[in-house]
Design a protein around this motif. Structure first.
Motif, mmCIF file in Angstrom:
data_model
loop_
_atom_site.group_PDB
_atom_site.id
_atom_site.type_symbol
_atom_site.label_atom_id
_atom_site.label_comp_id
_atom_site.label_asym_id
_atom_site.label_seq_id
_atom_site.Cartn_x
_atom_site.Cartn_y
_atom_site.Cartn_z
ATOM 1 N N ARG A 181 45.352 43.631 37.274
ATOM 2 C CA ARG A 181 46.384 44.153 38.182
ATOM 3 C C ARG A 181 45.809 45.243 39.097
ATOM 4 O O ARG A 181 46.049 45.242 40.305
ATOM 5 N N VAL A 182 45.066 46.172 38.505
ATOM 6 C CA VAL A 182 44.503 47.280 39.290
ATOM 7 C C VAL A 182 43.551 46.749 40.349
ATOM 8 O O VAL A 182 43.612 47.130 41.531
ATOM 9 N N MET A 183 42.653 45.872 39.946
ATOM 10 C CA MET A 183 41.680 45.317 40.889
ATOM 11 C C MET A 183 42.364 44.505 41.981
ATOM 12 O O MET A 183 42.013 44.598 43.162
ATOM 13 N N SER A 184 43.357 43.712 41.600
ATOM 14 C CA SER A 184 44.068 42.897 42.593
ATOM 15 C C SER A 184 44.834 43.766 43.565
ATOM 16 O O SER A 184 44.937 43.447 44.755
ATOM 17 N N SER A 185 45.374 44.882 43.085
ATOM 18 C CA SER A 185 46.131 45.777 43.965
ATOM 19 C C SER A 185 45.243 46.394 45.042
ATOM 20 O O SER A 185 45.735 46.819 46.094
ATOM 21 N N ALA A 186 43.942 46.450 44.780
ATOM 22 C CA ALA A 186 42.997 46.980 45.772
ATOM 23 C C ALA A 186 42.618 45.939 46.813
ATOM 24 O O ALA A 186 41.855 46.235 47.740
#
Length: 447
Positions: free
Chosen positions: A248-253
């Motif tokens: 989720r964190v990586m995709s949000s970037a």
């Protein structure tokens, strides 16, 4: 390196230490967890529901665990327990990625799409898997996924079509890369043989793994069904677990899918996450070695007490395989895994070990309460029995966490899709600085 002149070696702990009182003073949620162990609400999801407790007037109340994928109970998705011909993992993966259970035609098309992607690029195995193979398979999988980016002319495409195609290609290829890496590892570090079986078109994911892994390519329908069940149990487990939150964190970037899935694998490798299965099996082996009579509850409890009191095993005080961040009274995955483990063990040389694991599960909460004087709702988690199941199937321990990754690719992809469509904001929590003012700068000549 370890040059004694570098002060960082000597002062590592001091430099990086933060007074624990600050966390309470500023009400910091360490690990994004509340004081009662519940998770800090960080997002919404329509993919799964991991239920393990109730909240009433702000109090956490224990409850029987359940795992629902897109609203369906995991037990229902597994199908008939006695079935050895129907495989559920591909159906579960379809449900996770596309939101609904497939029709027969839709499922056949999906399976064919997975089947068509197992081939790796020309020269990829020799250059990426067989060359400079590190000792941990998870690192090779992460590296390989990152390098597949170079073979995708549309790697930065964020369209639904490309996202789904990339996810399907990795769901197809990761199992093959895993087995190839295992044999490369055996050849490099253990003087083993390098076996490179071709995949057989038309086989399920579970059948493909066993067919490529077994030197003689043989396996029973019961073994394939058991592995299929394990893949289903590991496919998805909510948005808050470490590797899925990493996704989720990586995709949000707004980074590419290959970077995201490689990062998720690196997270899953951790000993406090997917790599915990190694800790569990090592502890179980230690108990088997030090307890003479596995049927004697008192002897088993006495040794568990030594573990709890940091006198035995790794002296951490933890009984690995017991307890979970969400589940309190029961872990539905552990219940299912235990049921199949019992069936596999009956009438074999593994039956006594199965009964020992049952005893550990039953006695550990009593021992912890007696030795520590505090009662915490604690149940066995899936790792209590998953490694045991794999060992009965002759699956090497080096593959336990990589198999987890093969299954979780489906869940990671589903959460990436949802984050792309619904998230819309980069995930960026706050960190409180412990320094209240600035420090006067001194030129280097005056220090």
């Amino acid at each position: 390196m370890n040059d004694e002149r570098i002060d960082l070696y000597k002062q590592f702990e001091r430099i990086n230490c933060i007074d624990p009182s600050y966390y309470e003073k500023f009400r910091v949620k360490r690990g994004l967890r509340n004081a009662d162990g519940t998770g800090v609400l960080a997002g919404m999801t329509n993919i799964s529901n991991v239920h393990g407790y109730l909240l009433s007037d702000g109090d956490k109340l224990p409850d029987e665990g359940s795992l629902r994928l897109r609203g369906y109970e995991i037990t229902d998705l597994l199908g008939e327990e006695s079935s050895t011909t129907r495989f559920s993992f591909e159906e579960v993966a379809y449900l996770l990625l596309l939101g609904e259970l497939p029709t027969r035609d839709q499922l056949d098309t999906f399976i064919a799409a997975i089947d068509a992607q197992r081939e790796l690029p020309d020269g990829f195995t020799a250059s990426m898997i067989l060359k400079d193979t590190p000792p941990d398979i998870m690192n090779v999988l992460a590296r390989s996924i990152l390098l597949l980016y170079a073979y995708d002319p549309d790697a930065e495409d964020r369209s639904p079509e490309h996202e789904i195609n990339t996810a399907i290609s990795l769901m197809s290829r990761v199992p093959r890369m895993m087995v190839l890496t295992y044999y490369a590892q055996q050849a490099r570090y253990h003087n083993g043989s390098m076996i490179m079986h071709r995949f057989i078109p038309g086989q399920s994911t579970a059948e493909t793994i066993l067919s490529m892994l077994r030197p003689n390519r043989e396996f029973t329908p019961e073994e394939a069904r058991m592995l299929d069940v394990m893949l289903c149990l590991h496919a998805e487990h909510g948005g808050g677990n470490n590797s899925t939150f990493t996704t989720r964190v990586m995709s949000s970037a707004d980074t590419d899918p290959y970077s995201v899935y490689a990062a998720a694998i690196c997270s899953l490798k951790g000993k406090k996450h997917g790599g915990a299965n190694h800790q569990v099996r090592a502890m179980q082996a230690d108990i088997k070695q030090h307890v003479a009579n596995w049927e004697d509850d008192d002897e088993v409890a006495d040794y568990l007490a030594k573990i709890v009191n940091r006198q035995a095993y790794d002296k951490s005080g933890l009984v690995y395989g017991m307890g979970h961040a969400v589940y309190t009274l029961s872990d539905p995955r552990a219940i299912i895994c235990k049921k199949y483990a019992k069936k596999l063990a009956e009438g074999t040389e593994f039956e006594a070990e199965y009964r020992l694991l049952e005893s550990i599960e039953r006695l550990a909460p009593e021992v912890i309460l007696r030795e520590r004087g505090t009662k915490k709702d604690m149940c066995a988690n899936i790792d209590m029995y998953s490694g045991f199941v794999y060992s009965m199937m002759g699956i090497p321990e080096d593959l336990y966490t990589p198999l987890f990754a093969c299954a979780r690719m489906a869940g990671w992809a589903a959460h990436r899709f949802e984050e792309i469509v619904a998230g819309k904001r980069i995930i960026r929590p706050a960190y409180k600085s412990t320094r209240s003012g600035s420090r006067p700068y001194t030129p280097i000549s005056e220090r």
